[in-house]
Scaffold this motif. Structure first.
Motif: not given
Length: 180
Positions: A70-74, A128-132, A145-153, A155-157
């Protein structure tokens, strides 16, 4: 029943509605747009040898916090100035301590974080907004400011704060609302 008690009971629904409205209004606009129906799951502070580094808030949608589902924001509000490079390197070190990713992935993730993370000062918010299944979008003081389009990253972050093996166990409990 006294007149005062009766008056208080009549006012209770209005007071509850007002509290709900105020709580809903407290959702930062960038989080509300990225995470409809967001509510605060928990909040806490992170200190290192007594030094206040940042305050953290975990915002979730109606389904609550569900690892990678599920999406969430930290949101982190920094208590000191840090370079984006140092934030990236500390994040990479925490990901490595958790044993996530392989060496090549971690090198790539570090390069992406260095390119993404800005310098911060006391009071700066980084969100940071997690996008499942997709990745993460970062905001500085409410601006993307930026997107990192890597689901594994992604989850790790977020595991830095939310994995049961985190080095910040007390903060994790506060973010997940377990210290209420």
């Amino acid at each position: 029943m006294s007149t005062l008690t009766a008056s208080l009971l009549r006012a209770l629904p209005f007071w509850l509605a007002l509290q709900c409205a105020l709580a809903a209004a407290a959702v930062p606009p960038h989080i509300a747009s990225a995470l409809p129906e967001a509510h605060l799951a928990g909040a806490g502070s992170y200190r290192w040898f007594g030094l206040h580094l940042y305050d953290a808030e975990l915002w979730v949608g109606p389904q609550g916090y569900q690892v990678e589902a599920a999406p969430f924001a930290l949101d982190l509000r920094y208590g000191h100035a840090f370079s984006g490079k140092n934030i990236a390197e500390r994040s990479a070190a925490e990901i490595e301590k958790l044993g996530l990713g392989n060496n090549e992935q971690r090198r790539n993730w570090l390069a992406q974080m260095r390119a993404c993370f800005p310098d911060v000062e006391d009071g700066t918010h980084l969100t940071g907004v997690f996008q499942p299944g997709s990745g993460v979008r970062y905001y500085r003081d409410g601006r993307a400011i930026c997107d990192i389009a890597d689901a594994q990253f992604a989850a790790a972050f977020f595991a830095i704060w939310l994995d049961p093996r985190t080095s910040a166990k007390s903060l994790r409990a506060e973010l997940l609302g377990r210290n209420k």
